[in-house]
Every structure is written in C-alpha cells, then in structure tokens.
Design a protein around this motif. Structure first.
Motif, PDB file in Angstrom:
ATOM      1  N   UNK A   1      21.399  70.267  29.928  1.00 18.52           N
ATOM      2  CA  UNK A   1      20.323  70.848  29.788  1.00 18.52           C
ATOM      3  C   UNK A   1      19.136  68.871  29.793  1.00 18.52           C
ATOM      4  N   UNK A   2      20.334  68.519  28.214  1.00 18.53           N
ATOM      5  CA  UNK A   2      19.274  67.258  27.525  1.00 18.53           C
ATOM      6  C   UNK A   2      19.608  65.373  29.319  1.00 18.53           C
ATOM      7  N   UNK A   3      21.183  66.157  29.755  1.00 19.47           N
ATOM      8  CA  UNK A   3      21.376  64.804  30.682  1.00 19.47           C
ATOM      9  C   UNK A   3      20.173  65.079  31.546  1.00 19.47           C
TER      10      UNK A   3
ATOM     11  N   UNK B   1      -3.405  78.241  34.986  1.00 19.15           N
ATOM     12  CA  UNK B   1      -3.787  77.219  36.446  1.00 19.15           C
ATOM     13  C   UNK B   1      -4.433  75.892  35.692  1.00 19.15           C
ATOM     14  N   UNK B   2      -3.897  76.425  34.225  1.00 20.83           N
ATOM     15  CA  UNK B   2      -4.087  74.633  33.458  1.00 20.83           C
ATOM     16  C   UNK B   2      -3.195  74.002  33.605  1.00 20.83           C
ATOM     17  N   UNK B   3      -2.038  74.845  33.445  1.00 25.41           N
ATOM     18  CA  UNK B   3      -0.817  73.647  32.915  1.00 25.41           C
ATOM     19  C   UNK B   3       0.305  74.172  34.506  1.00 25.41           C
ATOM     20  N   UNK B   4       0.987  73.090  35.161  1.00 25.55           N
ATOM     21  CA  UNK B   4       2.008  73.275  36.519  1.00 25.55           C
ATOM     22  C   UNK B   4       3.634  73.226  35.397  1.00 25.55           C
ATOM     23  N   UNK B   5       4.240  74.141  35.136  1.00 23.74           N
ATOM     24  CA  UNK B   5       5.540  74.396  34.856  1.00 23.74           C
ATOM     25  C   UNK B   5       6.932  74.751  35.299  1.00 23.74           C
ATOM     26  N   UNK B   6       7.600  73.991  35.158  1.00 21.21           N
ATOM     27  CA  UNK B   6       8.844  73.925  35.520  1.00 21.21           C
ATOM     28  C   UNK B   6       9.816  74.387  35.360  1.00 21.21           C
ATOM     29  N   UNK B   7      10.210  75.901  35.642  1.00 24.61           N
ATOM     30  CA  UNK B   7      11.089  77.205  35.132  1.00 24.61           C
ATOM     31  C   UNK B   7      12.595  76.661  35.718  1.00 24.61           C
ATOM     32  N   UNK B   8      13.214  76.668  34.704  1.00 21.44           N
ATOM     33  CA  UNK B   8      14.575  76.635  35.162  1.00 21.44           C
ATOM     34  C   UNK B   8      15.982  77.142  35.144  1.00 21.44           C
ATOM     35  N   UNK B   9      16.501  77.741  35.891  1.00 28.70           N
ATOM     36  CA  UNK B   9      17.406  79.089  35.454  1.00 28.70           C
ATOM     37  C   UNK B   9      18.927  77.918  35.390  1.00 28.70           C
ATOM     38  N   UNK B  10      19.755  79.050  34.106  1.00 31.88           N
ATOM     39  CA  UNK B  10      20.006  78.236  34.018  1.00 31.88           C
ATOM     40  C   UNK B  10      21.571  79.265  34.639  1.00 31.88           C
TER      41      UNK B  10
END
Length: 160
Positions: free
Chosen positions: A101-103, A50-59
């Motif tokens: 990923x960096x791009x 609840x304290x942080x909006x995380x973005x999870x990206x599958x590779x």
C-alpha cells in the motif's frame, strides 16, 4: 489494478457490496473502538461527499477482499483518511499488504508530483503501529511518541 504477489488494489467509484462483512471481521480481529463503517455510511461520507473527492481502493489477496484504504488529494498533498484490513494472518500478510500500500501511494505521489503524504494514526492501535513501523523503516518518520491518547501526524516530502 495493481498486482504484487497476488495482492490487488482496485479503485472503486461506488461502495462495494463486501464492505460491511470486512468491517465486522476487522472489528473482531483488531478489537478496536471506532465508528461503524456501514455501506450507507461509506456511501454518504466517501462516495457522495460534495466537498471532497475521495479515492476508495479495495485490497484483495488471491481475488478475495481483505479491506480498503481511502485517500484524498488536495492542494498537491495526499491524505490517507482510512485504513481497514482484516486477514487471517494478522502479522505477515498484513505487513505485506501495508508495504505494498505504501509503495502504491508513493507511486501516486511521484506520478502526480505531489508535495507530501499526510496521515493521522492513533499510536496504540495495533494495525496503525504496523504501518508506523513500515514508515519508520522507509525513512518517512522518526520514532516519536507524544502520548498514548494523542494522534501522530506527519508530513513528509517524497523525493523522486
């Protein structure tokens, strides 16, 4: 979805079923000591935080999951929080994934007009050394080593 040379990045709003298998392969491949990232741990820490909006990206490579990265955006700064990659081709494919990923993250930074990209990497961990070398080549970092037991943190501005 981002697609480059059969590498796909897929955004998830809930924990994917494949994370534990990938994490076990990651531990075997990279032989590292780290917190166990079970599906329940990721649900608690990433998806239900609840304290942080995380973005999870599958590779994905050729439609097969090879790992994930997690980032947050806070106060116009992007933070890379976690990176898990497990591929049979440790050097070539992993480097290609890291470059893409960096791009991908650069595009996020430019599109959202963010101020910086922040991350912490353990200097002697092999996967993070590959990432560090890519960032040095792209001009984001100057080669710098504090010690074998410290974390390297860098803030850098992305120029449009």
């Amino acid at each position: 979805m981002y697609n480059k040379k059969k590498i796909d990045f897929r955004i998830y709003n809930k924990c994917p079923f494949w994370v534990e298998d990938i994490f076990k392969k990651f531990l075997t491949q990279w032989k590292c000591f780290t917190i166990y990232r079970s599906k329940n741990f990721l649900k608690w820490r990433i998806f239900s935080n609840p304290y942080m909006k995380n973005n999870f990206v599958g590779i994905f490579y050729k439609q097969n999951p090879l790992g994930y990265f997690i980032y947050t955006i806070k106060n116009k700064h992007l933070y890379l929080n976690d990176l898990i990659i497990s591929s049979n081709d440790r050097e070539t494919l992993t480097k290609e994934i890291l470059q893409e990923m960096v791009k991908y993250l650069e595009e996020k930074i430019k599109h959202q007009n963010l101020k910086s990209f922040n991350f912490e990497i353990y200097l002697e961990f092999k996967l993070n050394l590959l990432l560090k070398n890519i960032l040095v080549k792209k001009g984001f970092l100057v080669k710098n080593k504090v010690s074998d037991f410290s974390y390297f943190k860098s803030n850098f501005n992305i120029k449009n």
